[in-house]
Design a protein around this motif. Structure first.
Motif, mmCIF file in Angstrom:
data_model
loop_
_atom_site.group_PDB
_atom_site.id
_atom_site.type_symbol
_atom_site.label_atom_id
_atom_site.label_comp_id
_atom_site.label_asym_id
_atom_site.label_seq_id
_atom_site.Cartn_x
_atom_site.Cartn_y
_atom_site.Cartn_z
ATOM 1 N N LEU A 231 0.811 -1.214 0.000
ATOM 2 C CA LEU A 231 0.000 0.000 0.000
ATOM 3 C C LEU A 231 0.845 1.264 0.000
ATOM 4 C CD1 LEU A 231 -2.692 -1.113 2.620
ATOM 5 C CD2 LEU A 231 -2.809 -1.282 0.124
ATOM 6 N N GLY A 232 2.105 1.133 0.407
ATOM 7 C CA GLY A 232 2.974 2.300 0.420
ATOM 8 C C GLY A 232 3.426 2.730 -0.955
ATOM 9 N N ASP A 233 3.227 1.877 -1.958
ATOM 10 C CA ASP A 233 3.608 2.184 -3.340
ATOM 11 C C ASP A 233 2.364 2.625 -4.111
ATOM 12 O OD1 ASP A 233 4.454 2.255 -5.970
ATOM 13 O OD2 ASP A 233 5.613 0.397 -5.845
ATOM 14 N N LEU A 234 2.264 3.927 -4.411
ATOM 15 C CA LEU A 234 1.069 4.461 -5.079
ATOM 16 C C LEU A 234 0.836 3.796 -6.437
ATOM 17 C CD1 LEU A 234 1.398 8.275 -4.267
ATOM 18 C CD2 LEU A 234 -0.250 6.649 -3.312
ATOM 19 N N ARG A 235 1.914 3.399 -7.108
ATOM 20 C CA ARG A 235 1.765 2.790 -8.436
ATOM 21 C C ARG A 235 1.184 1.387 -8.355
ATOM 22 N NH1 ARG A 235 7.913 3.225 -9.977
ATOM 23 N NH2 ARG A 235 7.887 2.396 -7.840
ATOM 24 N N GLU A 236 1.400 0.689 -7.243
ATOM 25 C CA GLU A 236 0.963 -0.701 -7.107
ATOM 26 C C GLU A 236 -0.264 -0.856 -6.213
ATOM 27 O OE1 GLU A 236 2.308 -3.285 -8.684
ATOM 28 O OE2 GLU A 236 3.660 -1.913 -9.724
ATOM 29 N N ARG A 237 -0.720 0.239 -5.610
ATOM 30 C CA ARG A 237 -1.783 0.136 -4.616
ATOM 31 C C ARG A 237 -3.106 -0.309 -5.250
ATOM 32 N NH1 ARG A 237 -2.997 5.448 -1.293
ATOM 33 N NH2 ARG A 237 -0.866 5.008 -0.558
ATOM 34 N N PRO A 238 -3.679 -1.424 -4.784
ATOM 35 C CA PRO A 238 -4.968 -1.893 -5.309
ATOM 36 C C PRO A 238 -6.125 -1.194 -4.592
ATOM 37 C CG PRO A 238 -4.175 -3.416 -3.671
ATOM 38 C CD PRO A 238 -3.134 -2.327 -3.766
ATOM 39 N N THR A 239 -7.343 -1.488 -5.029
ATOM 40 C CA THR A 239 -8.524 -0.960 -4.327
ATOM 41 C C THR A 239 -9.120 -1.998 -3.390
ATOM 42 O OG1 THR A 239 -10.076 -1.675 -6.051
ATOM 43 C CG2 THR A 239 -9.068 0.523 -6.296
ATOM 44 N N ALA A 240 -8.631 -3.255 -3.475
ATOM 45 C CA ALA A 240 -9.205 -4.301 -2.615
ATOM 46 C C ALA A 240 -8.195 -5.411 -2.374
ATOM 47 C CB ALA A 240 -10.463 -4.878 -3.250
ATOM 48 N N LEU A 241 -8.342 -6.067 -1.213
ATOM 49 C CA LEU A 241 -7.490 -7.194 -0.833
ATOM 50 C C LEU A 241 -8.346 -8.391 -0.443
ATOM 51 C CD1 LEU A 241 -4.947 -5.448 1.606
ATOM 52 C CD2 LEU A 241 -4.684 -5.783 -0.864
ATOM 53 N N VAL A 242 -7.924 -9.567 -0.886
ATOM 54 C CA VAL A 242 -8.418 -10.828 -0.329
ATOM 55 C C VAL A 242 -7.273 -11.387 0.506
ATOM 56 C CG1 VAL A 242 -9.186 -13.182 -0.780
ATOM 57 C CG2 VAL A 242 -9.974 -11.324 -2.251
ATOM 58 N N ALA A 243 -7.494 -11.564 1.788
ATOM 59 C CA ALA A 243 -6.444 -12.088 2.664
ATOM 60 C C ALA A 243 -6.616 -13.583 2.840
ATOM 61 C CB ALA A 243 -6.494 -11.392 4.024
ATOM 62 N N VAL A 244 -5.492 -14.289 2.955
ATOM 63 C CA VAL A 244 -5.531 -15.740 3.085
ATOM 64 C C VAL A 244 -6.242 -16.162 4.367
ATOM 65 C CG1 VAL A 244 -3.312 -15.941 4.282
ATOM 66 C CG2 VAL A 244 -4.118 -17.823 2.824
ATOM 67 N N CYS A 245 -6.242 -15.287 5.385
ATOM 68 C CA CYS A 245 -6.954 -15.560 6.625
ATOM 69 C C CYS A 245 -7.248 -14.232 7.313
ATOM 70 C CB CYS A 245 -6.138 -16.472 7.542
ATOM 71 S SG CYS A 245 -4.610 -15.727 8.147
ATOM 72 N N ARG A 257 -4.524 1.873 8.032
ATOM 73 C CA ARG A 257 -4.825 2.965 8.964
ATOM 74 C C ARG A 257 -3.566 3.774 9.266
ATOM 75 N NH1 ARG A 257 -7.898 0.768 13.940
ATOM 76 N NH2 ARG A 257 -9.315 0.253 12.229
ATOM 77 N N ARG A 258 -2.449 3.097 9.469
ATOM 78 C CA ARG A 258 -1.186 3.793 9.742
ATOM 79 C C ARG A 258 -0.759 4.653 8.548
ATOM 80 N NH1 ARG A 258 1.963 1.044 13.748
ATOM 81 N NH2 ARG A 258 0.530 0.642 15.491
ATOM 82 N N LEU A 259 -1.080 4.204 7.333
ATOM 83 C CA LEU A 259 -0.703 4.929 6.122
ATOM 84 C C LEU A 259 -1.733 5.983 5.720
ATOM 85 C CD1 LEU A 259 0.596 1.879 4.043
ATOM 86 C CD2 LEU A 259 1.992 3.716 5.000
#
Length: 346
Positions: A231-245, A257-259
């Motif tokens: 998320l710290g890379d503006l060029r790679e930042r997606p709009t959504a995440l699927v987390a493995v858990c 939140r920190r960013l």
């Protein structure tokens, strides 16, 4: 202390008959068995475990092997197992088999070989070839919660379906840049992480979208660290995440939140598991019920103990989508509505 002789005298049978009746021997009629058990209950007689073992060849104990004793999922599974074993009058022997430790090696090489149990429940072990060989060689029924292999009895959620459903939920909200976070980098092998990654990738490709995977340890710190980099890379930042858990999902939400990235206005997050902290973080997730998985495994093992010729089976439980406030329409798609089937309606 009441002994078997007192029970026999009260029931009007010999000590041998009383012993056979209480051990469940088929050589005793149902009427005699009921009379002996009634006498035992009235006298408060509890059979000695060692005596029963000598008489029947069974320990009346079930071994449970798991890699982590303190993690939420494993603790819940253990409670489910215990609830069934208590009803069946079976003892539980717990073995800690944390990966990569000397203790795990001793469990497989030493403790399992002693066979101080009638059957074994393996929880989330994902054994290597040598460990699997040791499990098979103990000559006792084995039921797996997660994992297992061909020709073995196992219980688990349908991880492929869970990951597909999580991804479909985000696609229905209009997200097209969805990243999968967590699990090994190569995505190979029969592990839960790899299966969930496969479900995500299949769903993205079927939608004509490019899958992206960021490897991370399956833990809250692992999710946090991976999300900080992503998320710290503006060029790679997606709009959504699927987390493995869920733990990875919660770690990613803390990183956002920190960013200064608002969830879900700028980033939607979906987890899998319905961890005990999921509701606290308002996390949308695919809910499984680990306690029910443990209970189902214990019931299957008891069935195998009752019928040694019972064929192996696989019980797949469906995870349920629980929508909370960590997901929202993709930026610019605020008018998207989601149906019960997960399809988008503008």
């Amino acid at each position: 202390m009441t002994g078997i002789a007192d029970v026999a005298r009260s029931a009007g049978v010999s000590k041998a008959t009383a012993s056979r009746a209480l051990s469940g021997s088929s050589q005793v009629s149902d009427q005699t068995r009921r009379r002996v058990r009634a006498a035992a209950d009235a006298l408060g007689y509890v059979p000695s475990t060692s005596a029963v073992s000598l008489a029947t060849g069974r320990t009346r104990a079930v071994g449970v092997v798991m890699p982590y004793l303190t993690r939420w999922f494993f603790a819940e599974v253990l409670e489910g197992i215990q609830s069934v074993l208590l009803r069946e009058g079976l003892d539980l022997t717990l073995y800690d088999a944390r990966p990569g430790t000397e203790g795990r090696a001793r469990v497989f090489e030493d403790f399992l070989a002693r066979q101080r149990f009638d059957g074994l429940i393996a929880v989330g072990l994902e054994p290597d070839d040598h460990e699997l060989e040791r499990l098979v060689s103990i000559g006792r029924p084995v039921v797996s919660v997660i994992g297992g292999g061909e020709g073995t009895t196992s219980v688990a959620i349908d991880d492929l379906h869970a990951a597909r459903r999580a991804t479909e939920h985000l696609l229905a909200l209009g997200h097209t840049d969805v990243v999968f976070v967590g699990g090994a980098g190569d995505g190979r092998g029969p592990s839960v992480d790899a299966i969930r990654l496969e479900g995500y990738r299949d769903t993205m490709r079927e939608a004509g979208l490019l899958p992206r995977h960021v490897a991370a340890p399956t833990s809250l710190p692992g999710g946090y660290a991976a999300a900080v980099d992503l998320l710290g890379d503006l060029r790679e930042r997606p709009t959504a995440l699927v987390a493995v858990c869920d733990e990875v999902a919660i770690g990613a939400m803390i990183a956002a939140r920190r960013l200064g990235i608002p969830v879900p206005a700028a980033l939607s997050v979906v987890g899998i598991d319905d961890h005990e902290y999921a509701e606290m973080f308002a996390l949308t997730t695919l809910a499984q019920n680990p306690r029910e998985q443990g209970a189902a495994a214990a019931r299957l093992l008891c069935a195998h103990l009752g019928d040694p010729d019972l064929a192996p089976s696989t019980e797949r439980l469906q995870a349920r989508l629980v929508v909370r406030s960590s997901t929202a329409p993709a930026p610019g798609r605020e008018g998207v509505m989601v149906s019960d089937t997960g399809l988008a309606r503008d």
